[in-house]
Structure formats: C-alpha cells, structure tokens
Design a protein around this motif. Structure first.
Motif, PDB file in Angstrom:
ATOM      1  N   ALA A   9       0.844  -1.196   0.000  1.00  0.00           N
ATOM      2  CA  ALA A   9       0.000   0.000   0.000  1.00  0.00           C
ATOM      3  C   ALA A   9       0.879   1.246   0.000  1.00  0.00           C
ATOM      4  N   ILE A  10       1.915   1.231   0.837  1.00  0.00           N
ATOM      5  CA  ILE A  10       2.844   2.372   0.892  1.00  0.00           C
ATOM      6  C   ILE A  10       3.491   2.583  -0.480  1.00  0.00           C
ATOM      7  N   GLU A  11       3.939   1.497  -1.078  1.00  0.00           N
ATOM      8  CA  GLU A  11       4.590   1.587  -2.384  1.00  0.00           C
ATOM      9  C   GLU A  11       3.675   2.228  -3.422  1.00  0.00           C
ATOM     10  N   LYS A  12       2.412   1.799  -3.460  1.00  0.00           N
ATOM     11  CA  LYS A  12       1.489   2.310  -4.476  1.00  0.00           C
ATOM     12  C   LYS A  12       1.072   3.756  -4.177  1.00  0.00           C
ATOM     13  N   VAL A  13       0.909   4.113  -2.910  1.00  0.00           N
ATOM     14  CA  VAL A  13       0.599   5.509  -2.572  1.00  0.00           C
ATOM     15  C   VAL A  13       1.690   6.425  -3.115  1.00  0.00           C
ATOM     16  N   HIS A  14       2.951   6.045  -2.911  1.00  0.00           N
ATOM     17  CA  HIS A  14       4.055   6.863  -3.394  1.00  0.00           C
ATOM     18  C   HIS A  14       4.052   6.956  -4.925  1.00  0.00           C
ATOM     19  N   GLU A  15       3.737   5.846  -5.604  1.00  0.00           N
ATOM     20  CA  GLU A  15       3.670   5.866  -7.070  1.00  0.00           C
ATOM     21  C   GLU A  15       2.601   6.831  -7.563  1.00  0.00           C
ATOM     22  N   LEU A  16       1.501   6.975  -6.787  1.00  0.00           N
ATOM     23  CA  LEU A  16       0.384   7.809  -7.215  1.00  0.00           C
ATOM     24  C   LEU A  16       0.484   9.243  -6.699  1.00  0.00           C
ATOM     25  N   GLY A  17       1.592   9.577  -6.032  1.00  0.00           N
ATOM     26  CA  GLY A  17       1.825  10.975  -5.678  1.00  0.00           C
ATOM     27  C   GLY A  17       1.596  11.342  -4.234  1.00  0.00           C
ATOM     28  N   GLY A  18       1.181  10.389  -3.396  1.00  0.00           N
ATOM     29  CA  GLY A  18       1.005  10.665  -1.974  1.00  0.00           C
ATOM     30  C   GLY A  18       2.282  10.404  -1.187  1.00  0.00           C
TER      31      GLY A  18
ATOM     32  N   VAL B 286       6.539   4.148  13.578  1.00  0.00           N
ATOM     33  CA  VAL B 286       7.549   5.127  13.193  1.00  0.00           C
ATOM     34  C   VAL B 286       6.877   6.271  12.449  1.00  0.00           C
ATOM     35  N   VAL B 287       7.408   7.466  12.640  1.00  0.00           N
ATOM     36  CA  VAL B 287       6.973   8.640  11.892  1.00  0.00           C
ATOM     37  C   VAL B 287       8.142   9.089  11.034  1.00  0.00           C
ATOM     38  N   ASP B 288       7.920   9.101   9.714  1.00  0.00           N
ATOM     39  CA  ASP B 288       8.958   9.458   8.754  1.00  0.00           C
ATOM     40  C   ASP B 288       8.405  10.584   7.874  1.00  0.00           C
ATOM     41  N   PRO B 289       8.606  11.846   8.275  1.00  0.00           N
ATOM     42  CA  PRO B 289       7.957  12.980   7.601  1.00  0.00           C
ATOM     43  C   PRO B 289       8.251  13.077   6.111  1.00  0.00           C
ATOM     44  N   SER B 290       9.432  12.612   5.687  1.00  0.00           N
ATOM     45  CA  SER B 290       9.782  12.715   4.270  1.00  0.00           C
ATOM     46  C   SER B 290       9.220  11.569   3.436  1.00  0.00           C
ATOM     47  N   GLY B 291       8.595  10.609   4.093  1.00  0.00           N
ATOM     48  CA  GLY B 291       8.007   9.478   3.380  1.00  0.00           C
ATOM     49  C   GLY B 291       8.732   8.180   3.685  1.00  0.00           C
ATOM     50  N   VAL B 292       7.982   7.151   4.029  1.00  0.00           N
ATOM     51  CA  VAL B 292       8.578   5.853   4.384  1.00  0.00           C
ATOM     52  C   VAL B 292       9.372   5.298   3.201  1.00  0.00           C
ATOM     53  N   ASP B 293      10.596   4.865   3.477  1.00  0.00           N
ATOM     54  CA  ASP B 293      11.467   4.271   2.466  1.00  0.00           C
ATOM     55  C   ASP B 293      11.068   2.798   2.308  1.00  0.00           C
ATOM     56  N   VAL B 294      10.398   2.471   1.213  1.00  0.00           N
ATOM     57  CA  VAL B 294       9.848   1.123   1.032  1.00  0.00           C
ATOM     58  C   VAL B 294      10.957   0.082   0.930  1.00  0.00           C
ATOM     59  N   ALA B 295      12.028   0.403   0.224  1.00  0.00           N
ATOM     60  CA  ALA B 295      13.126  -0.555   0.085  1.00  0.00           C
ATOM     61  C   ALA B 295      13.717  -0.902   1.446  1.00  0.00           C
ATOM     62  N   LEU B 296      13.900   0.095   2.303  1.00  0.00           N
ATOM     63  CA  LEU B 296      14.439  -0.158   3.639  1.00  0.00           C
ATOM     64  C   LEU B 296      13.435  -0.932   4.491  1.00  0.00           C
TER      65      LEU B 296
END
Length: 449
Positions: free
Chosen positions: A249-258, A270-280
């Motif tokens: 879900a995180i991966e697809k949100v980022h692909e769609l601009g969120g 965890v709170v990651d303001p710049s966006g969760v790093d999916v690979a990590l």
C-alpha cells in the motif's frame, strides 16, 4: 449507534444464541445486517426463503487436531480450522491464518466477510476461511514444515480446485504455502495447481499476488478521490502495519503521488515525515524479519519511533488501517477527525470498530470497509486460479491492469448501490448490499440447499 431492522433483529438474536462467545463473528454479522433493512423491504423473498438466515450459517465447519514433532523431539498439538461458509457463487475461497489468536469465532468472522468480499469482485468464488492457533514466529523452517505437513494431511480431504481453494493470510506466506502444497501433492499424487493460491512464481503462482491487497486498497481510494475530483497528489497518508498489505500500500501511494508518513508493527510505530522508504522497510521486515524500531535506527534523518500512544495520533489526510481486526477504536477515530483525516479505507479485515465507524459517519469522513477496499488480494487469487486452469502465465503488467480494473468495478458497484438504496456516498451500505444481493440471488436460483 444504528439498530438492526426489526425484520432482521430476531435473526441477529438467533446468531448470538447459536454462536456464544464468538464476538468477532457477532460484530461482522451485525455490521452487514445494519445495511440490509432497505433490501429486505424491497425484496421480501430474501426473508421468505430464509436467505439471510442461511447466509449467516456456514455450510460446513471443520475443526481438527494437528499433531507435530518439534526439533527437540517433543510432540506438540495445535488446533486446525476450516469454515466453508457459502459456495453459491463458486468453490469456497479464502485464506489460512496461523496465529495464536485463532479460534472458531475469528475464522467464522473472516469467512463471513469473505462471502461478500468475493461476491463484490464479480468473480465466481464462494467464501471460506481457515487456520490454526500455531504461531510460525520463533519456529525453525523444519518445525514449520512438519506442522504444515500435519495440517494439510487432515485438510486435504476437504479441499480441491472445484471444492475449496485456500490461500495465505497472517502467518501464512510463500514458505507455508509451499509446504502445504507439497504435502497435498504427495497425498493426492496430483499436480493440482489450482488447489492453493499464493504459490511461488516458478510453480504456478501469479504475478502481483504479493502486492495485490495493498495495491488494491490504494486503487480503491484512488477511485474514491477521483469521484470527488481529487487525487493522491500531495496527500499525507498513515498506514498501520508493515506486512505485505501495508508495505505494498505504501509503495502504491508513493507511485500515485502521496506520501506515507507513518507505519507500524506490534511493538510500536515510526513517523517518517519525508516518506517511508519502502526498500528499507522491506529489508527490515522481509529480509531481517526485524522490528519497526530497526527501520528508525537505520533510516535516521529525524525518523521517530514510539512504543507508546497510537499511530492514529499522526496527522494525515488519508488513513489505511492494514494490520488486524479492531485496531482502530472510537478514540482513535476522534483523533483522526480532529487532525483533518477525510478518507479511511480498511486494508485489513474489520480493523475499525463499530464505534470508530460511527465517528467517521458523523464527521462526514468517507469510509471504505475491508470487504470492498481490500478485495484485491482474493481477486488476484482468482486470477491465479484462471491461469492455473488454462495452464497460462500472465505478465506483471497485464495482471496489475486486471487488478486495477476489478477494483474500479468494486468501487463503482458500491457507489451505485449506495445511490440506489438512498445512502449516497455510504460505501459500507453499498458494499454490504451489493455483495449480499449477488449471493442471495444465486442462492434463490439454487433452491433450498
């Protein structure tokens, strides 16, 4: 809170009486019955033919002993379950969950939800669920293999590609599906690929299956946004969990601009303001099988881990509860509303409590129930069954296109049904009614069975 229509109240009382102590099942049944008043008023034959009563009673409930030997040579005993709930639309279809919390009430709640979820896909699959109170965590591969072989030795007699097709769920991933399928093949002397879904890509599995539930949830939300003339662009999103559903879900949100700014596991969030790093995140959870705190340590850059409070305190525009049932309660819902959340979609099965749903409804937050929003997983399982039946294998792109098409269809079906029955914008009512009507009409056609 809303009440069940008087025509259905006696039925709900009967469900409580006949299924004592199964609180999750009671909750799932009530949530559906709350929506069906307008339907039974318009179609009294559903009551006259006891369709609603029959749909609340599983066709078959199987409970069995699972003996296995641990690495120290000690005999261990677990309990196995398979609830085959409704096959009016096709063979039983639903996952297996291996987790200490599993008991009959959990399996029945999941199987009941699966009836309507599978119906909404428009594909020919019935509803079922199963599992065991065995916990794969903390066990060696050899112990997991011996458990799976014992579990399948009993389950084999009840499943088949035209009978019942299990898949994975919490605690049941590719490793477990492999051991289960191997034992089924050994016992039956048949390479019956369509008997299990979630298989490895080299032996009958489907592209996108691992990603499907998370991707599908985000596709559903994308359709919700589009219906309001909006998109994911610039949206802050919170996703609970960090398993397959949450990760993809995180991966697809980022692909769609969120931007997904928080995720969690059972130890905290965890709170990651710049966006969760999916690979990590995949490295920590899938490769290392570690805890979410390790993500924060490795990520740095001001990422914060908390083992207290709630992930739902993190400000967001969209919330995707994707961990487990009843994880988001009334107080959490109030916090989300206060912080400006406008859309909530269930990536997990029934993660929002009735109190939370009532808060969202009162506040005008658009809420998508799991039976609609997370149907992408079982939809892609059905696509895997299609490929197995035709001895075919589709590309990732083709399979994802089919998934996106199915999720658009589910969204539109829910929205149009909600409009038809006088509850525009109510995805809960739309999903419950649309899922119910398709199954109910099939049951009428098949007679009293």
């Amino acid at each position: 809170m809303s009440s069940v229509d008087e025509k259905l109240q006696d039925l709900y009382d009967e469900v409580l009486r006949r299924n004592p102590g199964e609180v999750e099942f009671h909750q799932a049944v009530r949530e559906v019955l709350l929506s069906l008043g307008p339907v039974v008023a318009k179609r009294p034959e559903y009551v006259d033919a006891a369709i609603v009563r029959r749909i609340c009673e599983p066709e078959r409930q199987i409970i069995f002993r699972v003996p296995w030997v641990d690495d120290a040579g000690r005999v261990q005993i677990n309990r196995g379950f398979r609830v085959q709930f409704n096959s009016a639309l096709g063979p039983f279809k639903g996952g297996l969950r291996f987790h200490p919390s599993v008991y009959l009430g959990i399996v029945k709640f999941l199987g009941f939800e699966q009836i309507f979820k599978n119906s909404l896909t428009g594909l020919p699959i019935g509803g079922a669920k199963g599992g065991s109170d065995f916990d794969p965590k903390g066990h060696s591969d050899a112990e997991v293999m011996r458990f799976c072989q014992s579990f399948m030795t009993e389950l084999t007699r009840y499943i088949g590609e035209y009978t019942d097709v299990p898949a994975g769920d919490i605690g049941v991933g590719g490793r477990e599906i492999g051991y289960l399928f191997g034992q089924y093949k050994r016992i039956t002397s048949r390479y019956e690929s369509g008997v299990l879904t979630g298989k490895g890509l080299t032996w009958g599995g489907s592209q996108v299956r691992k990603e499907a539930t998370g991707y599908g949830t985000v596709y559903f939300v994308s359709e919700m946004l589009s219906a309001a003339g909006d998109s994911f662009d610039g949206k802050r999103v919170v996703v609970s969990g960090s398993g397959n559903v949450a990760t993809y879900a995180i991966e697809k949100v980022h692909e769609l601009g969120g931007t997904v700014v928080a995720c969690s596991d059972s130890s905290g969030y965890v709170v990651d303001p710049s966006g969760v790093d999916v690979a990590l995140l995949k490295e920590v959870k899938e490769v290392r099988r570690g805890r979410i705190a390790e993500y924060a340590e490795m990520r740095g850059n001001g990422v914060r881990f908390s083992d207290s409070g709630s992930i739902w305190d993190v400000a967001c525009d969209i919330a995707l509860p994707s961990a487990t049932q009843n994880e988001l309660n009334g107080a959490d819902a109030v916090a989300l509303v206060k912080n400006g959340c406008t859309i909530v979609a269930e990536g997990a099965n029934m993660p929002a409590t009735p109190e939370a749903i009532a808060v969202f409804e009162e506040a005008g937050v658009r809420f998508a129930p799991g039976k609609a929003a997370n149907a992408g997983g079982v939809a892609t399982s059905a696509l895997e069954m299609q490929q197995n039946a035709s001895r075919d294998s589709w590309t990732f792109e083709h399979t994802e296109d089919r998934l996106a098409e199915i999720m658009r269809g589910i969204h539109d079906r829910c929205a149009e049904t909600a409009d038809e029955f006088g509850t525009p914008g109510n995805y809960v009512a739309g999903a419950n009614i649309a899922g119910f009507v398709r199954v109910a009409d099939a049951m009428l056609a098949l007679g009293v069975i």
